[in-house]
Design a protein around this motif. Structure first.
Motif, PDB file in Angstrom:
ATOM      1  N   LEU A  70       0.873  -1.164   0.000  1.00 22.44           N
ATOM      2  CA  LEU A  70       0.000   0.000   0.000  1.00 22.44           C
ATOM      3  C   LEU A  70       0.914   1.219   0.000  1.00 22.44           C
ATOM      4  O   LEU A  70       1.888   1.268   0.757  1.00 22.44           O
ATOM      5  CB  LEU A  70      -0.888   0.001   1.238  1.00 22.44           C
ATOM      6  N   ILE A  71       0.597   2.191  -0.850  1.00 21.73           N
ATOM      7  CA  ILE A  71       1.502   3.322  -1.051  1.00 21.73           C
ATOM      8  C   ILE A  71       0.764   4.649  -0.916  1.00 21.73           C
ATOM      9  O   ILE A  71      -0.310   4.832  -1.491  1.00 21.73           O
ATOM     10  CB  ILE A  71       2.147   3.255  -2.458  1.00 21.73           C
ATOM     11  N   ASN A  72       1.357   5.557  -0.150  1.00 20.50           N
ATOM     12  CA  ASN A  72       0.914   6.951  -0.081  1.00 20.50           C
ATOM     13  C   ASN A  72       1.858   7.780  -0.938  1.00 20.50           C
ATOM     14  O   ASN A  72       3.081   7.620  -0.844  1.00 20.50           O
ATOM     15  CB  ASN A  72       0.971   7.488   1.350  1.00 20.50           C
ATOM     16  N   LEU A  73       1.279   8.673  -1.753  1.00 20.59           N
ATOM     17  CA  LEU A  73       2.066   9.503  -2.652  1.00 20.59           C
ATOM     18  C   LEU A  73       2.020  10.967  -2.254  1.00 20.59           C
ATOM     19  O   LEU A  73       1.040  11.426  -1.666  1.00 20.59           O
ATOM     20  CB  LEU A  73       1.519   9.392  -4.085  1.00 20.59           C
ATOM     21  N   THR A  74       3.059  11.688  -2.619  1.00 15.51           N
ATOM     22  CA  THR A  74       3.048  13.137  -2.529  1.00 15.51           C
ATOM     23  C   THR A  74       2.064  13.625  -3.600  1.00 15.51           C
ATOM     24  O   THR A  74       2.059  13.091  -4.712  1.00 15.51           O
ATOM     25  CB  THR A  74       4.459  13.687  -2.838  1.00 15.51           C
ATOM     26  N   PRO A  75       1.228  14.619  -3.303  1.00 19.16           N
ATOM     27  CA  PRO A  75       0.279  15.098  -4.317  1.00 19.16           C
ATOM     28  C   PRO A  75       0.965  15.517  -5.616  1.00 19.16           C
ATOM     29  O   PRO A  75       2.039  16.119  -5.607  1.00 19.16           O
ATOM     30  CB  PRO A  75      -0.386  16.304  -3.636  1.00 19.16           C
ATOM     31  N   GLY A  76       0.344  15.136  -6.740  1.00 20.86           N
ATOM     32  CA  GLY A  76       0.811  15.557  -8.052  1.00 20.86           C
ATOM     33  C   GLY A  76       1.888  14.712  -8.696  1.00 20.86           C
ATOM     34  O   GLY A  76       2.426  15.091  -9.737  1.00 20.86           O
ATOM     35  N   VAL A  77       2.223  13.557  -8.107  1.00 23.86           N
ATOM     36  CA  VAL A  77       3.309  12.741  -8.668  1.00 23.86           C
ATOM     37  C   VAL A  77       2.844  11.370  -9.179  1.00 23.86           C
ATOM     38  O   VAL A  77       3.663  10.565  -9.592  1.00 23.86           O
ATOM     39  CB  VAL A  77       4.445  12.531  -7.637  1.00 23.86           C
ATOM     40  N   SER A  78       1.558  11.137  -9.141  1.00 20.57           N
ATOM     41  CA  SER A  78       1.091   9.770  -9.425  1.00 20.57           C
ATOM     42  C   SER A  78       1.524   9.257 -10.796  1.00 20.57           C
ATOM     43  O   SER A  78       1.974   8.116 -10.917  1.00 20.57           O
ATOM     44  CB  SER A  78      -0.421   9.661  -9.256  1.00 20.57           C
TER      45      SER A  78
END
Length: 140
Positions: A70-78
């Protein structure tokens, strides 16, 4: 997408074994080799056949180590992160999800040392903030 009975029969034979030689397919369908080749090419052009695959021996599959991350991303980098993940052949699935995590990926390796290295490599990708990994014990 309408397909005729001969194409349906060809598809059924290819689903059983996508490596069946054209000559054997032609004999089974009572048509020429050229007809089979043309029909396969037409089915590919129409997008009905997207590719050919292999089936692994169940014993080999049982030996593989599978995990989900499960991964959380920094906004805008997907998009950037997904492209980098897609380049890793051990990642067999990438899913964008709702909830507290942004992505769930499925990993398949042959050894725990490979999983350890892959998890480290993924965590080093710019834009990945947090991960949780779960090793799959059984699949029903």
């Amino acid at each position: 997408m309408d397909i005729d009975k001969r194409d349906q029969a060809l598809i059924a034979l290819l689903q059983k074994n996508s490596r069946t030689p054209i000559i054997e397919l032609a004999k089974a369908l009572s048509v020429s080799r050229t007809t089979v080749q043309n029909r396969i090419e037409t089915l590919q052009r129409r997008g009905i056949i997207k590719g050919f695959t292999i089936e692994f021996d169940p014993e080999y599959n049982l030996k593989l180590l599978k995990a989900q991350m499960l991964i959380n991303l920094t906004p805008g980098v997907s998009r950037t992160v997904i492209k980098q993940l897609q380049a890793k052949p051990q990642i067999t699935s990438i899913m964008s999800v709702s909830g507290i995590y942004d992505l769930i990926i499925e990993l398949t390796v042959e050894a725990s040392s490979q999983l350890d290295q892959l998890v480290d490599d993924i965590r080093e990708i710019n834009g990945i903030e947090k991960t949780i990994s779960c090793v799959v014990l059984s699949k029903y």
